[in-house]
Design an enzyme around this catalytic site. Structure first.
Site, PDB file in Angstrom:
ATOM      1  N   GLU A  22       0.640  -1.228   0.017  1.00 53.59           N
ATOM      2  CA  GLU A  22      -0.157   0.210  -0.164  1.00 53.59           C
ATOM      3  C   GLU A  22       0.876   1.234  -0.075  1.00 53.59           C
ATOM      4  OE1 GLU A  22      -3.282   0.212   0.087  1.00 53.59           O
ATOM      5  OE2 GLU A  22      -3.921  -1.654  -0.050  1.00 53.59           O
ATOM      6  N   ASP A  31      -7.531   7.269  -4.818  1.00 51.26           N
ATOM      7  CA  ASP A  31      -7.247   6.160  -5.649  1.00 51.26           C
ATOM      8  C   ASP A  31      -7.541   6.000  -6.667  1.00 51.26           C
ATOM      9  OD1 ASP A  31      -9.446   5.236  -5.584  1.00 51.26           O
ATOM     10  OD2 ASP A  31      -8.809   3.329  -3.359  1.00 51.26           O
TER      11      ASP A  31
END
Length: 178
Positions: A22, A31
């Site tokens: 991540e 995102d």
């Protein structure tokens, strides 16, 4: 005996994988799917303008991994650690609902671990894009799925996977042994 608890070395490994895949951002961002995200991929309750400290992000990651592990504790059998770790990372990334409704999960429930391990690379899409294609702008998803599969099958050790991601396996300082 409680099966598939997330503690000790398994928790340390899960932290290393999730953090390595991540990355960390202390300011909320959108995102690839335009979802507001912060820290190590946390989306729950995140909104534009949110910020966090390194300590908050680490605590949030541990709490989130424990939450994502809850369905594993209800499985009828103890998973091999490598299978548990790979599947937990997958659940952390795709969400518990997607994870527990997947063919991968059905194989875990019935103890068909080899078949479960082969399911990871089927999950190669993000925001309608095939992440296995070069230029997809989501190639990290594809790389994650391949490494999850390799951890699951034992082709790559947990230590090797962490090293590939630039992570060290360390006991989390604020994690409790369950």
């Amino acid at each position: 005996m409680n099966k598939n608890k997330l503690a000790g070395s398994l928790l340390a490994s899960a932290i290393a994988l999730a953090a390595g895949f991540e990355g960390v951002k202390y300011v909320a961002y959108q995102d690839v799917g335009n979802v507001w995200t912060i820290c190590y991929g946390e989306t729950l309750g995140v909104k534009k303008g949110d910020t966090a400290t390194p300590e908050q992000c680490k605590s949030q990651l541990i709490a989130s991994l424990l939450r994502h592990n809850a369905p594993f504790e209800r499985l009828p059998r103890q998973l091999p650690e490598r299978v548990h770790l790979a599947a937990l990372d997958f659940c952390y990334n795709v969400g518990v609902g997607n994870c527990t409704s997947s063919t991968l999960w059905r194989h875990l429930q019935t103890g068909r671990y080899d078949e479960a391990c082969q399911q990871f690379t089927r999950w190669r899409y993000a925001a309608g894009r095939d992440c296995s294609e070069s230029g997809s702008q989501c190639r990290g998803v594809w790389e994650r799925r391949k490494l999850e599969r390799d951890i699951c099958t034992g082709a790559v050790s947990i230590e090797q996977a962490a090293a590939r991601l630039g992570q060290k396996l360390e006991a989390p300082d604020n994690a409790k042994a369950n």
